[in-house]
Scaffold this active site. Sequence first.
Site, PDB file in Angstrom:
ATOM      1  N   LYS A  17      -6.362 -14.580   4.917  1.00 23.15           N
ATOM      2  CA  LYS A  17      -7.518 -14.901   4.879  1.00 23.15           C
ATOM      3  C   LYS A  17      -8.003 -15.657   3.441  1.00 23.15           C
ATOM      4  O   LYS A  17      -8.961 -15.927   3.405  1.00 23.15           O
ATOM      5  CB  LYS A  17      -8.601 -13.550   5.256  1.00 23.15           C
ATOM      6  CG  LYS A  17      -8.310 -13.238   6.456  1.00 23.15           C
ATOM      7  CD  LYS A  17      -9.376 -11.972   6.767  1.00 23.15           C
ATOM      8  CE  LYS A  17      -9.015 -11.515   8.147  1.00 23.15           C
ATOM      9  NZ  LYS A  17      -9.803 -12.171   9.227  1.00 23.15           N
ATOM     10  N   THR A  63       2.008 -13.198  -3.201  1.00 26.42           N
ATOM     11  CA  THR A  63       2.173 -11.933  -2.264  1.00 26.42           C
ATOM     12  C   THR A  63       3.536 -11.498  -2.174  1.00 26.42           C
ATOM     13  O   THR A  63       4.420 -12.265  -2.583  1.00 26.42           O
ATOM     14  CB  THR A  63       1.195 -12.182  -1.095  1.00 26.42           C
ATOM     15  OG1 THR A  63       1.004 -10.912  -0.586  1.00 26.42           O
ATOM     16  CG2 THR A  63       1.734 -12.979  -0.149  1.00 26.42           C
ATOM     17  N   LYS A  67       6.034 -11.022  -5.815  1.00 24.19           N
ATOM     18  CA  LYS A  67       5.317 -10.493  -7.046  1.00 24.19           C
ATOM     19  C   LYS A  67       6.330 -10.415  -8.227  1.00 24.19           C
ATOM     20  O   LYS A  67       5.738 -10.516  -9.560  1.00 24.19           O
ATOM     21  CB  LYS A  67       4.460  -9.310  -6.778  1.00 24.19           C
ATOM     22  CG  LYS A  67       3.220  -9.628  -5.958  1.00 24.19           C
ATOM     23  CD  LYS A  67       2.415  -8.454  -5.606  1.00 24.19           C
ATOM     24  CE  LYS A  67       1.386  -8.958  -4.627  1.00 24.19           C
ATOM     25  NZ  LYS A  67       0.419  -7.647  -4.395  1.00 24.19           N
ATOM     26  N   ASN A  88       0.191 -11.401  -9.542  1.00 24.47           N
ATOM     27  CA  ASN A  88      -0.053 -11.807  -8.172  1.00 24.47           C
ATOM     28  C   ASN A  88      -1.204 -13.044  -8.361  1.00 24.47           C
ATOM     29  O   ASN A  88      -1.567 -13.710  -7.521  1.00 24.47           O
ATOM     30  CB  ASN A  88      -1.014 -10.486  -7.474  1.00 24.47           C
ATOM     31  CG  ASN A  88      -2.285 -10.691  -8.140  1.00 24.47           C
ATOM     32  OD1 ASN A  88      -2.622 -10.763  -9.307  1.00 24.47           O
ATOM     33  ND2 ASN A  88      -3.171 -10.518  -7.293  1.00 24.47           N
ATOM     34  N   ALA A 126       1.795  -2.629  -5.702  1.00 21.45           N
ATOM     35  CA  ALA A 126       0.338  -2.476  -5.580  1.00 21.45           C
ATOM     36  C   ALA A 126       0.029  -1.145  -6.147  1.00 21.45           C
ATOM     37  O   ALA A 126      -0.890  -1.018  -6.657  1.00 21.45           O
ATOM     38  CB  ALA A 126       0.229  -2.513  -3.839  1.00 21.45           C
ATOM     39  N   ASN A 144       5.366  10.204  -3.193  1.00 22.27           N
ATOM     40  CA  ASN A 144       6.202   9.143  -2.434  1.00 22.27           C
ATOM     41  C   ASN A 144       7.157  10.183  -1.308  1.00 22.27           C
ATOM     42  O   ASN A 144       7.467  11.347  -1.752  1.00 22.27           O
ATOM     43  CB  ASN A 144       7.010   8.613  -3.379  1.00 22.27           C
ATOM     44  CG  ASN A 144       7.266   7.288  -2.734  1.00 22.27           C
ATOM     45  OD1 ASN A 144       6.823   6.689  -1.341  1.00 22.27           O
ATOM     46  ND2 ASN A 144       8.083   6.317  -3.454  1.00 22.27           N
ATOM     47  N   ARG A 145       7.640   9.716  -0.452  1.00 22.75           N
ATOM     48  CA  ARG A 145       8.474  10.333   0.590  1.00 22.75           C
ATOM     49  C   ARG A 145      10.255  10.469  -0.401  1.00 22.75           C
ATOM     50  O   ARG A 145      10.084   9.700  -1.224  1.00 22.75           O
ATOM     51  CB  ARG A 145       9.000   9.304   1.808  1.00 22.75           C
ATOM     52  CG  ARG A 145       7.898   9.463   2.443  1.00 22.75           C
ATOM     53  CD  ARG A 145       8.203   8.329   3.694  1.00 22.75           C
ATOM     54  NE  ARG A 145       7.192   8.486   4.841  1.00 22.75           N
ATOM     55  CZ  ARG A 145       6.942   7.376   5.667  1.00 22.75           C
ATOM     56  NH1 ARG A 145       7.346   6.266   5.428  1.00 22.75           N
ATOM     57  NH2 ARG A 145       6.090   7.676   6.712  1.00 22.75           N
ATOM     58  N   ARG A 149      15.803   6.762  -3.780  1.00 20.66           N
ATOM     59  CA  ARG A 149      15.243   6.434  -5.026  1.00 20.66           C
ATOM     60  C   ARG A 149      14.092   7.267  -5.735  1.00 20.66           C
ATOM     61  O   ARG A 149      13.492   6.768  -6.470  1.00 20.66           O
ATOM     62  CB  ARG A 149      14.483   5.019  -4.662  1.00 20.66           C
ATOM     63  CG  ARG A 149      15.640   3.979  -3.873  1.00 20.66           C
ATOM     64  CD  ARG A 149      16.138   3.032  -4.665  1.00 20.66           C
ATOM     65  NE  ARG A 149      15.122   1.958  -5.408  1.00 20.66           N
ATOM     66  CZ  ARG A 149      15.305   1.352  -6.503  1.00 20.66           C
ATOM     67  NH1 ARG A 149      16.588   1.562  -7.010  1.00 20.66           N
ATOM     68  NH2 ARG A 149      14.588   0.595  -7.047  1.00 20.66           N
ATOM     69  N   TYR A 215      -3.785  -4.812   5.408  1.00 16.28           N
ATOM     70  CA  TYR A 215      -5.017  -5.328   6.550  1.00 16.28           C
ATOM     71  C   TYR A 215      -4.302  -5.918   7.695  1.00 16.28           C
ATOM     72  O   TYR A 215      -3.389  -6.905   7.333  1.00 16.28           O
ATOM     73  CB  TYR A 215      -5.841  -6.144   5.659  1.00 16.28           C
ATOM     74  CG  TYR A 215      -5.665  -7.548   5.152  1.00 16.28           C
ATOM     75  CD1 TYR A 215      -5.531  -8.794   6.078  1.00 16.28           C
ATOM     76  CD2 TYR A 215      -4.945  -7.700   3.888  1.00 16.28           C
ATOM     77  CE1 TYR A 215      -5.099 -10.024   5.454  1.00 16.28           C
ATOM     78  CE2 TYR A 215      -4.637  -8.702   3.410  1.00 16.28           C
ATOM     79  CZ  TYR A 215      -4.856  -9.946   4.068  1.00 16.28           C
ATOM     80  OH  TYR A 215      -4.409 -11.134   3.737  1.00 16.28           O
TER      81      TYR A 215
END
Length: 267
Positions: A17, A63, A67, A88, A126, A144-145, A149, A215
């Site tokens: 957008k 994006t 980045k 960005n 991000a 984080n899971r 890593r 989004y």
Amino acid sequence: MSQALYGLIGYPAMHSKSPQMHNAALSRLHIDAKYQAFEFPPTKLDEEVQKLKLMNIQGFNVTMPYKQAIISYLDEVDPLADKLQSVNTVKKVGQKWVGTSTDGPGFWHTIKNYPQKALILGTGGAARSIISSAPADVELKVYNRHSKRFDHHYQQLKELFGIELQPLSEIKNDLSEADLIVNATNAGMSDNESILSVEDLSQAKANAHVVDIIYRDTPTALINNALQAGLTAENGLNMLVGQGILSFNFWFGQPAPEDLMQKMVHQ
């Protein structure tokens, strides 16, 4: 003199957008420029960057997944973007391309009531941008899971921000005290996966706010779960506007029409 060109590079990018948001702002302020999306796969990055230079592009947003990769094509990167290794927004200054990051500042620009305690899920570009730009009086915890890593991300966060990364399984200990919960992972971007269940989110403060920075046209599973748990929730559109406002200010040296940009993205 030909119209100045601005844009967005990414893969994918055509769904963005950003063009409608920026072109409306350019029109309102009578700036003779246009903004368009450039979508290409990673194998074409070198070729497409050379094309942009030949087109004499004056500035562009970046994006996923470029980045970090774009940095090697830039002449200068500001300290924040260099620290994050994430750019960005790029501006042509003289004959140089200069990179910055408006992601994190753009996120916090749209948060109306600063939280006392925020939980950030994820460690990518991000997430790091949001962490690095957080107001000093906001207590942050990052999760984080567990993966191969995890230790690498742990060391990275410790070195960059002095924050100890927590396994996602530990988040239940902090949900009851959190004012803000931010999903900065890609869980739910193209599927119906949610990083937190309704049961998890039911343990959060009654006035906690959930932001899923993804989004898309339909709500993510995380947003649906948050609403079902009685919390307020929003997707990444406000962050898109926030970073877009700061990108516009960086390019043109004047305030962006925030009301119009919000309207164009949410219509």
